[in-house]
Design a protein around this motif. Structure first.
Motif, mmCIF file in Angstrom:
data_model
loop_
_atom_site.group_PDB
_atom_site.id
_atom_site.type_symbol
_atom_site.label_atom_id
_atom_site.label_comp_id
_atom_site.label_asym_id
_atom_site.label_seq_id
_atom_site.Cartn_x
_atom_site.Cartn_y
_atom_site.Cartn_z
ATOM 1 N N GLU A 75 120.782 62.032 104.225
ATOM 2 C CA GLU A 75 120.249 62.925 102.998
ATOM 3 C C GLU A 75 118.849 62.697 103.176
ATOM 4 O OE1 GLU A 75 123.096 61.899 101.952
ATOM 5 O OE2 GLU A 75 124.354 63.263 103.663
ATOM 6 N N GLY A 76 118.416 61.341 102.271
ATOM 7 C CA GLY A 76 117.218 60.689 102.175
ATOM 8 C C GLY A 76 116.716 60.599 103.364
ATOM 9 N N TYR A 77 116.966 60.323 104.938
ATOM 10 C CA TYR A 77 116.236 59.930 106.318
ATOM 11 C C TYR A 77 116.553 60.943 106.409
ATOM 12 C CZ TYR A 77 115.740 59.946 110.707
ATOM 13 O OH TYR A 77 114.501 59.829 112.024
ATOM 14 N N ASP A 78 117.117 62.305 106.404
ATOM 15 C CA ASP A 78 116.541 63.710 106.841
ATOM 16 C C ASP A 78 115.119 64.234 106.161
ATOM 17 O OD1 ASP A 78 118.160 62.797 108.814
ATOM 18 O OD2 ASP A 78 119.900 64.445 107.648
ATOM 19 N N SER A 79 115.852 63.872 104.796
ATOM 20 C CA SER A 79 114.526 64.395 103.724
ATOM 21 C C SER A 79 113.086 64.590 104.059
ATOM 22 C CB SER A 79 114.759 64.818 102.297
ATOM 23 O OG SER A 79 115.189 63.191 102.679
ATOM 24 N N GLN A 80 112.863 62.773 104.170
ATOM 25 C CA GLN A 80 111.922 61.978 104.759
ATOM 26 C C GLN A 80 111.304 62.213 105.734
ATOM 27 O OE1 GLN A 80 111.580 58.007 103.514
ATOM 28 N NE2 GLN A 80 112.860 57.716 101.815
ATOM 29 N N ARG A 81 111.953 62.336 107.062
ATOM 30 C CA ARG A 81 111.442 62.445 108.562
ATOM 31 C C ARG A 81 111.100 63.808 108.785
ATOM 32 N NH1 ARG A 81 113.915 64.839 112.728
ATOM 33 N NH2 ARG A 81 112.714 63.889 114.842
ATOM 34 N N ALA A 82 111.577 64.592 108.063
ATOM 35 C CA ALA A 82 111.036 66.902 108.178
ATOM 36 C C ALA A 82 109.918 66.779 107.122
ATOM 37 C CB ALA A 82 112.479 67.370 107.464
ATOM 38 N N ALA A 83 109.700 65.564 106.048
ATOM 39 C CA ALA A 83 108.192 66.000 105.061
ATOM 40 C C ALA A 83 107.194 65.072 106.286
ATOM 41 C CB ALA A 83 108.103 65.301 104.241
ATOM 42 N N GLY A 84 108.034 64.222 107.179
ATOM 43 C CA GLY A 84 106.845 63.697 107.884
ATOM 44 C C GLY A 84 106.537 62.491 106.578
ATOM 45 N N THR B 39 106.316 51.648 112.483
ATOM 46 C CA THR B 39 105.096 50.260 111.756
ATOM 47 C C THR B 39 104.549 50.107 112.269
ATOM 48 O OG1 THR B 39 107.129 49.012 112.504
ATOM 49 C CG2 THR B 39 107.399 49.646 109.483
ATOM 50 N N ILE B 40 104.559 50.346 113.661
ATOM 51 C CA ILE B 40 103.542 49.729 114.657
ATOM 52 C C ILE B 40 102.026 50.177 114.762
ATOM 53 C CG2 ILE B 40 103.042 48.376 116.896
ATOM 54 C CD1 ILE B 40 105.618 48.370 116.629
ATOM 55 N N CYS B 41 102.720 52.009 115.301
ATOM 56 C CA CYS B 41 101.660 52.741 115.877
ATOM 57 C C CYS B 41 100.819 53.531 114.712
ATOM 58 C CB CYS B 41 101.323 53.472 116.713
ATOM 59 S SG CYS B 41 102.977 54.502 117.358
ATOM 60 N N GLY B 42 101.635 54.057 113.524
ATOM 61 C CA GLY B 42 101.478 55.228 112.569
ATOM 62 C C GLY B 42 102.522 56.555 112.717
ATOM 63 N N SER B 43 103.068 57.304 114.285
ATOM 64 C CA SER B 43 103.281 57.644 114.474
ATOM 65 C C SER B 43 104.817 58.659 113.809
ATOM 66 C CB SER B 43 103.719 57.890 116.107
ATOM 67 O OG SER B 43 104.389 58.972 116.049
ATOM 68 N N SER B 44 104.597 59.703 113.455
ATOM 69 C CA SER B 44 105.226 60.196 112.806
ATOM 70 C C SER B 44 106.778 60.875 113.956
ATOM 71 C CB SER B 44 104.761 61.361 111.681
ATOM 72 O OG SER B 44 104.609 62.580 112.218
ATOM 73 N N LYS B 45 106.406 60.778 114.782
ATOM 74 C CA LYS B 45 107.658 61.773 115.890
ATOM 75 C C LYS B 45 108.419 60.228 115.983
ATOM 76 C CE LYS B 45 104.484 64.493 117.795
ATOM 77 N NZ LYS B 45 103.861 65.387 119.182
ATOM 78 N N VAL B 46 109.590 60.542 115.292
ATOM 79 C CA VAL B 46 110.144 59.054 115.089
ATOM 80 C C VAL B 46 111.686 59.305 115.075
ATOM 81 C CG1 VAL B 46 111.369 57.569 113.601
ATOM 82 C CG2 VAL B 46 108.743 57.170 113.938
ATOM 83 N N ASN C 276 118.340 51.637 112.928
ATOM 84 C CA ASN C 276 117.045 51.779 114.290
ATOM 85 C C ASN C 276 117.088 52.825 114.286
ATOM 86 O OD1 ASN C 276 117.571 48.727 113.866
ATOM 87 N ND2 ASN C 276 119.349 49.243 115.294
ATOM 88 N N LEU C 277 114.906 52.604 114.899
ATOM 89 C CA LEU C 277 114.337 54.009 114.703
ATOM 90 C C LEU C 277 113.944 53.670 116.539
ATOM 91 C CD1 LEU C 277 113.187 54.424 111.599
ATOM 92 C CD2 LEU C 277 115.226 55.600 112.575
ATOM 93 N N ARG C 278 113.028 54.777 117.174
ATOM 94 C CA ARG C 278 112.407 54.206 117.438
ATOM 95 C C ARG C 278 110.697 55.293 117.404
ATOM 96 N NH1 ARG C 278 115.134 53.747 121.836
ATOM 97 N NH2 ARG C 278 115.143 51.702 122.089
ATOM 98 N N CYS C 279 109.869 55.365 117.957
ATOM 99 C CA CYS C 279 108.613 56.179 118.327
ATOM 100 C C CYS C 279 108.543 56.984 119.185
ATOM 101 C CB CYS C 279 107.542 55.756 117.309
ATOM 102 S SG CYS C 279 106.424 54.900 118.716
ATOM 103 N N GLU C 280 107.824 57.842 119.344
ATOM 104 C CA GLU C 280 107.551 58.530 120.942
ATOM 105 C C GLU C 280 106.917 57.561 121.670
ATOM 106 O OE1 GLU C 280 104.576 61.507 120.297
ATOM 107 O OE2 GLU C 280 103.652 60.344 119.221
#
Length: 139
Positions: free
Chosen positions: A22-31, A36-43, A5-9
């Motif tokens: 680890e897949g989540y961590d590396s994808q998040r670190a790469a932005g 899915t609603i506003c496109g923010s990468s601050k998740v 479950n994710l939440r943006c800023e």
């Protein structure tokens, strides 16, 4: 696979599937993890309860809309499918032929590569992306 479950800023809640933690961590670190609603990468990961399988647990319903937003997208999908012709990967050629008067104008929907869509827009042919994938195939 793991679901978070994710939440943006902006406070939008959504979920995402990843091969591993680890897949989540590396994808998040790469932005690459975006809202899915506003496109923010601050998740960030949101608080979630563990899913515990039981012998009597029913399979989740993946066909029905889960919330009001999904209901609206489904209503749009039904309207588009009812009121236009699906032309598949021939979308760019069909739209161009109608624009040039080579084919009669009609409402169409289909699939186009991003570069094809950019070319149509550059030629003055109005196109717009749809918020869903097609479920029917062209004949």
């Amino acid at each position: 696979m793991i679901r978070y479950n994710l939440r943006c800023e902006q406070g939008h809640d959504f979920d995402g599937w990843f091969r591993s933690s680890e897949g989540y961590d590396s994808q998040r670190a790469a932005g690459q993890v975006t809202c899915t609603i506003c496109g923010s990468s601050k998740v960030e990961k949101a608080l979630m309860a563990p899913g515990v399988a039981t012998a009597h647990a029913a399979a989740p319903d993946l066909q029905s809309p889960r919330n009001e937003r999904e209901k609206l997208v489904e209503k749009l999908r039904e309207h588009v499918e009812k009121n236009s012709d699906y032309v598949g990967m021939s979308f760019a050629a069909e739209a161009r032929a109608m624009h040039e008067g080579l084919k009669p104008e009609r409402a169409i929907h289909g699939e186009a590569k991003p570069e094809e869509a950019r070319q149509l827009l550059a030629e003055g042919i109005q196109v717009a992306p749809l918020p869903f994938l097609p479920r029917q195939k062209a004949n």
